[in-house]
Design an enzyme around this catalytic site. Sequence first.
Site, PDB file in Angstrom:
ATOM      1  N   GLU A 125      11.156  44.997  12.294  1.00  0.00           N
ATOM      2  CA  GLU A 125      10.845  45.167  11.147  1.00  0.00           C
ATOM      3  C   GLU A 125      11.368  46.374  10.517  1.00  0.00           C
ATOM      4  OE1 GLU A 125       7.618  43.145  13.583  1.00  0.00           O
ATOM      5  OE2 GLU A 125       8.457  45.210  13.448  1.00  0.00           O
ATOM      6  N   THR A 126      11.748  46.487   9.406  1.00  0.00           N
ATOM      7  CA  THR A 126      11.864  47.728   8.574  1.00  0.00           C
ATOM      8  C   THR A 126      10.986  47.547   7.337  1.00  0.00           C
ATOM      9  OG1 THR A 126      14.352  47.257   9.159  1.00  0.00           O
ATOM     10  CG2 THR A 126      13.727  48.769   6.968  1.00  0.00           C
TER      11      THR A 126
END
Length: 258
Positions: free
Chosen positions: A26-27
Amino acid sequence: MAVVLDGTGLDDAMMQRVARWTNLSETTFQLPPTTLEADYRVRIFTPGGELPFAGHPTLGSAHAWLENGGTPRRGDRIVQECAAGLVEVLPGEGILSFAAPATRRSGDLEGDFLASIVAAFGIREDQVLSHQWVDNGPGWAVIRLASAQEVLDLEPDLSLIPTAMVGAIGAYPEGSACAFEMRTFAPGVGVAEDPVCGSMNASVGQWLTRTGAVSGGYKVSQGSRLGRAGEITITADADGTVWVGGATTTNFRGTATI
Protein backbone atom coordinates in the site's frame (compact mmCIF):
# COMPACT_ATOMS: atom_id res chain seq x y z
CA MET A 1 4.10 0.63 2.99
CA ALA A 2 4.82 4.23 1.97
CA VAL A 3 3.18 7.44 3.20
CA VAL A 4 3.11 10.59 1.07
CA LEU A 5 2.65 13.31 3.68
CA ASP A 6 1.12 15.87 1.31
CA GLY A 7 -1.01 14.51 -1.51
CA THR A 8 -2.65 17.87 -2.25
CA GLY A 9 -2.92 18.48 -5.98
CA LEU A 10 -2.40 14.86 -7.03
CA ASP A 11 -5.20 13.37 -9.09
CA ASP A 12 -6.34 9.75 -9.02
CA ALA A 13 -4.17 8.71 -11.95
CA MET A 14 -1.01 10.18 -10.43
CA MET A 15 -1.66 8.54 -7.05
CA GLN A 16 -2.07 5.23 -8.83
CA ARG A 17 1.16 5.76 -10.78
CA VAL A 18 3.06 6.45 -7.56
CA ALA A 19 1.61 3.32 -5.93
CA ARG A 20 2.73 1.23 -8.92
CA TRP A 21 6.18 2.81 -8.75
CA THR A 22 6.67 2.06 -5.05
CA ASN A 23 5.36 -1.48 -5.73
CA LEU A 24 4.52 -1.86 -2.03
CA SER A 25 1.40 -3.48 -0.62
CA GLU A 26 0.00 0.00 0.00
CA THR A 27 0.91 3.63 -0.56
CA THR A 28 -1.12 6.30 1.22
CA PHE A 29 -1.62 9.99 0.50
CA GLN A 30 -2.49 12.39 3.32
CA LEU A 31 -4.85 15.26 2.60
CA PRO A 32 -6.76 17.92 4.53
CA PRO A 33 -9.95 16.48 6.06
CA THR A 34 -13.35 17.34 4.63
CA THR A 35 -15.05 17.21 8.05
CA LEU A 36 -14.26 18.96 11.32
CA GLU A 37 -14.45 15.62 13.12
CA ALA A 38 -11.31 14.30 11.40
CA ASP A 39 -7.66 15.15 11.96
CA TYR A 40 -6.63 14.28 8.40
CA ARG A 41 -7.88 12.44 5.33
CA VAL A 42 -6.09 9.53 3.70
CA ARG A 43 -6.39 7.77 0.37
CA ILE A 44 -5.03 4.24 0.16
CA PHE A 45 -3.67 2.69 -3.04
CA THR A 46 -2.24 -0.73 -3.85
CA PRO A 47 -0.35 -1.31 -7.11
CA GLY A 48 -3.66 -2.45 -8.59
CA GLY A 49 -6.19 0.06 -7.29
CA GLU A 50 -7.63 2.14 -4.47
CA LEU A 51 -8.97 0.71 -1.20
CA PRO A 52 -11.68 2.42 0.86
CA PHE A 53 -10.04 1.16 4.04
CA ALA A 54 -7.08 -0.95 5.15
CA GLY A 55 -5.56 -1.54 8.56
CA HIS A 56 -1.82 -1.51 7.94
CA PRO A 57 -2.04 1.81 6.03
CA THR A 58 -4.24 3.26 8.77
CA LEU A 59 -1.67 2.63 11.49
CA GLY A 60 1.25 3.61 9.25
CA SER A 61 -0.43 6.84 8.19
CA ALA A 62 -1.27 7.73 11.80
CA HIS A 63 2.33 7.02 12.81
CA ALA A 64 3.70 9.28 10.06
CA TRP A 65 1.18 12.01 10.87
CA LEU A 66 2.14 12.02 14.56
CA GLU A 67 5.85 11.84 13.81
CA ASN A 68 5.58 14.88 11.57
CA GLY A 69 3.89 17.12 14.10
CA GLY A 70 0.25 16.06 14.00
CA THR A 71 -1.77 16.80 17.15
CA PRO A 72 -5.12 15.05 17.66
CA ARG A 73 -8.08 17.37 18.10
CA ARG A 74 -9.70 14.97 20.56
CA GLY A 75 -6.75 14.70 22.90
CA ASP A 76 -6.18 10.99 23.25
CA ARG A 77 -7.51 9.72 19.92
CA ILE A 78 -6.76 10.39 16.27
CA VAL A 79 -9.69 10.47 13.86
CA GLN A 80 -8.77 9.43 10.33
CA GLU A 81 -11.06 10.13 7.40
CA CYS A 82 -10.97 7.63 4.54
CA ALA A 83 -13.36 6.47 1.83
CA ALA A 84 -14.95 4.03 4.28
CA GLY A 85 -15.71 6.81 6.77
CA LEU A 86 -14.14 7.93 10.04
CA VAL A 87 -11.77 5.58 11.87
CA GLU A 88 -10.50 6.16 15.41
CA VAL A 89 -6.83 5.45 16.14
CA LEU A 90 -5.63 5.15 19.73
CA PRO A 91 -1.95 5.77 20.55
CA GLY A 92 -0.64 3.35 23.17
CA GLU A 93 2.58 2.19 24.75
CA GLY A 94 4.70 1.09 21.81
CA ILE A 95 1.73 0.44 19.51
CA LEU A 96 -1.13 2.15 17.72
CA SER A 97 -4.60 0.60 17.59
CA PHE A 98 -7.56 1.35 15.35
CA ALA A 99 -11.22 0.71 16.04
CA ALA A 100 -12.52 -1.90 13.63
CA PRO A 101 -15.06 -0.30 11.29
CA ALA A 102 -18.45 -1.89 10.73
CA THR A 103 -18.54 -4.63 8.13
CA ARG A 104 -20.40 -3.96 4.92
CA ARG A 105 -21.11 -7.63 4.34
CA SER A 106 -21.19 -10.65 6.63
CA GLY A 107 -22.67 -14.15 6.62
CA ASP A 108 -21.55 -17.49 5.21
CA LEU A 109 -19.86 -17.67 1.83
CA GLU A 110 -21.91 -18.91 -1.10
CA GLY A 111 -21.28 -22.53 -2.05
CA ASP A 112 -19.75 -21.84 -5.47
CA PHE A 113 -17.40 -19.20 -4.08
CA LEU A 114 -16.34 -21.42 -1.19
CA ALA A 115 -15.68 -24.24 -3.64
CA SER A 116 -13.47 -21.96 -5.75
CA ILE A 117 -11.43 -20.98 -2.68
CA VAL A 118 -11.04 -24.61 -1.61
CA ALA A 119 -9.85 -25.52 -5.11
CA ALA A 120 -7.43 -22.60 -5.25
CA PHE A 121 -6.03 -23.46 -1.82
CA GLY A 122 -5.63 -27.13 -2.75
CA ILE A 123 -7.53 -28.39 0.30
CA ARG A 124 -10.65 -30.45 0.97
CA GLU A 125 -13.89 -28.71 1.85
CA ASP A 126 -14.16 -30.73 5.07
CA GLN A 127 -10.98 -29.00 6.28
CA VAL A 128 -12.91 -25.73 6.49
CA LEU A 129 -14.28 -25.39 10.03
CA SER A 130 -16.23 -22.22 9.22
CA HIS A 131 -16.28 -19.40 6.69
CA GLN A 132 -17.58 -15.86 6.49
CA TRP A 133 -17.84 -12.67 4.52
CA VAL A 134 -15.82 -10.18 6.58
CA ASP A 135 -15.94 -7.23 4.24
CA ASN A 136 -15.18 -3.84 5.79
CA GLY A 137 -14.29 -2.22 2.50
CA PRO A 138 -11.75 -4.26 0.52
CA GLY A 139 -14.16 -7.18 -0.07
CA TRP A 140 -12.67 -9.71 2.35
CA ALA A 141 -13.83 -13.29 2.82
CA VAL A 142 -12.20 -15.78 5.20
CA ILE A 143 -12.07 -19.48 5.92
CA ARG A 144 -11.08 -20.99 9.25
CA LEU A 145 -8.90 -24.11 9.29
CA ALA A 146 -8.19 -26.41 12.23
CA SER A 147 -4.58 -25.41 12.80
CA ALA A 148 -1.99 -22.74 12.16
CA GLN A 149 0.14 -25.33 10.37
CA GLU A 150 -2.60 -25.96 7.81
CA VAL A 151 -2.65 -22.24 7.11
CA LEU A 152 1.14 -22.11 6.78
CA ASP A 153 1.09 -25.11 4.43
CA LEU A 154 -1.24 -23.48 1.90
CA GLU A 155 0.18 -23.17 -1.63
CA PRO A 156 -2.64 -21.27 -3.35
CA ASP A 157 -3.15 -21.10 -7.08
CA LEU A 158 -4.48 -17.56 -7.27
CA SER A 159 -5.15 -17.88 -11.00
CA LEU A 160 -8.28 -19.81 -9.97
CA ILE A 161 -9.56 -16.83 -7.90
CA PRO A 162 -8.12 -13.82 -9.75
CA THR A 163 -10.57 -11.28 -8.35
CA ALA A 164 -10.78 -12.62 -4.80
CA MET A 165 -9.84 -10.94 -1.53
CA VAL A 166 -9.57 -13.87 0.82
CA GLY A 167 -7.85 -15.03 3.98
CA ALA A 168 -7.28 -18.15 6.03
CA ILE A 169 -6.89 -18.40 9.81
CA GLY A 170 -5.97 -21.35 12.03
CA ALA A 171 -5.25 -21.79 15.71
CA TYR A 172 -1.90 -22.45 17.37
CA PRO A 173 -1.74 -24.96 20.25
CA GLU A 174 -2.82 -23.56 23.60
CA GLY A 175 0.02 -21.79 25.38
CA SER A 176 1.67 -20.55 22.18
CA ALA A 177 2.85 -16.96 21.88
CA CYS A 178 0.08 -16.23 19.37
CA ALA A 179 -3.42 -17.67 19.27
CA PHE A 180 -3.72 -17.78 15.46
CA GLU A 181 -1.80 -17.70 12.18
CA MET A 182 -3.38 -15.58 9.46
CA ARG A 183 -2.64 -15.35 5.76
CA THR A 184 -4.37 -12.95 3.38
CA PHE A 185 -4.37 -13.06 -0.41
CA ALA A 186 -5.48 -10.10 -2.52
CA PRO A 187 -5.12 -10.90 -6.23
CA GLY A 188 -8.14 -8.66 -6.80
CA VAL A 189 -5.95 -5.59 -6.18
CA GLY A 190 -2.67 -6.96 -7.49
CA VAL A 191 -1.21 -8.19 -4.18
CA ALA A 192 -0.56 -11.92 -4.14
CA GLU A 193 -0.06 -12.14 -0.37
CA ASP A 194 -0.19 -9.31 2.15
CA PRO A 195 2.50 -9.69 4.85
CA VAL A 196 0.31 -8.08 7.52
CA CYS A 197 -3.34 -7.19 7.07
CA GLY A 198 -5.07 -5.07 9.68
CA SER A 199 -8.41 -4.78 7.89
CA MET A 200 -8.79 -8.56 7.63
CA ASN A 201 -7.78 -9.03 11.26
CA ALA A 202 -10.27 -6.33 12.26
CA SER A 203 -13.30 -7.95 10.67
CA VAL A 204 -12.22 -11.48 11.60
CA GLY A 205 -11.79 -10.25 15.17
CA GLN A 206 -15.35 -8.93 15.09
CA TRP A 207 -16.61 -12.25 13.73
CA LEU A 208 -14.75 -14.43 16.24
CA THR A 209 -15.74 -12.17 19.13
CA ARG A 210 -19.39 -11.92 18.06
CA THR A 211 -19.77 -15.68 17.68
CA GLY A 212 -17.99 -16.52 20.93
CA ALA A 213 -15.18 -18.36 19.15
CA VAL A 214 -12.77 -16.27 21.26
CA SER A 215 -13.15 -14.49 24.56
CA GLY A 216 -10.95 -11.59 25.58
CA GLY A 217 -7.93 -10.36 23.67
CA TYR A 218 -5.60 -12.46 21.57
CA LYS A 219 -2.58 -12.17 19.26
CA VAL A 220 -2.25 -13.14 15.62
CA SER A 221 0.93 -14.05 13.76
CA GLN A 222 1.13 -13.11 10.09
CA GLY A 223 3.78 -12.97 7.39
CA SER A 224 5.71 -16.08 8.38
CA ARG A 225 5.65 -17.56 4.85
CA LEU A 226 6.99 -14.28 3.47
CA GLY A 227 9.88 -14.10 5.92
CA ARG A 228 8.11 -11.43 7.97
CA ALA A 229 7.38 -11.44 11.69
CA GLY A 230 4.07 -9.63 11.90
CA GLU A 231 2.16 -9.64 15.19
CA ILE A 232 -1.31 -8.17 15.59
CA THR A 233 -3.02 -7.57 18.93
CA ILE A 234 -6.81 -7.83 19.08
CA THR A 235 -8.73 -6.45 22.07
CA ALA A 236 -12.43 -5.82 22.66
CA ASP A 237 -14.11 -3.16 24.79
CA ALA A 238 -17.10 -3.93 26.98
CA ASP A 239 -19.34 -2.31 24.36
CA GLY A 240 -18.08 -4.76 21.72
CA THR A 241 -15.71 -2.39 19.92
CA VAL A 242 -12.79 -4.39 18.53
CA TRP A 243 -9.36 -2.73 18.47
CA VAL A 244 -6.54 -3.84 16.20
CA GLY A 245 -3.05 -2.91 17.33
CA GLY A 246 0.49 -3.24 16.12
CA ALA A 247 3.94 -1.70 16.39
CA THR A 248 4.89 0.97 13.85
CA THR A 249 8.27 2.33 12.86
CA THR A 250 9.79 4.59 10.20
CA ASN A 251 12.40 2.86 8.08
CA PHE A 252 13.07 5.45 5.37
CA ARG A 253 12.48 9.18 4.93
CA GLY A 254 12.91 11.18 1.80
CA THR A 255 11.62 13.77 -0.63
CA ALA A 256 10.10 12.93 -3.99
CA THR A 257 9.20 15.14 -6.92
CA ILE A 258 5.85 13.93 -8.29
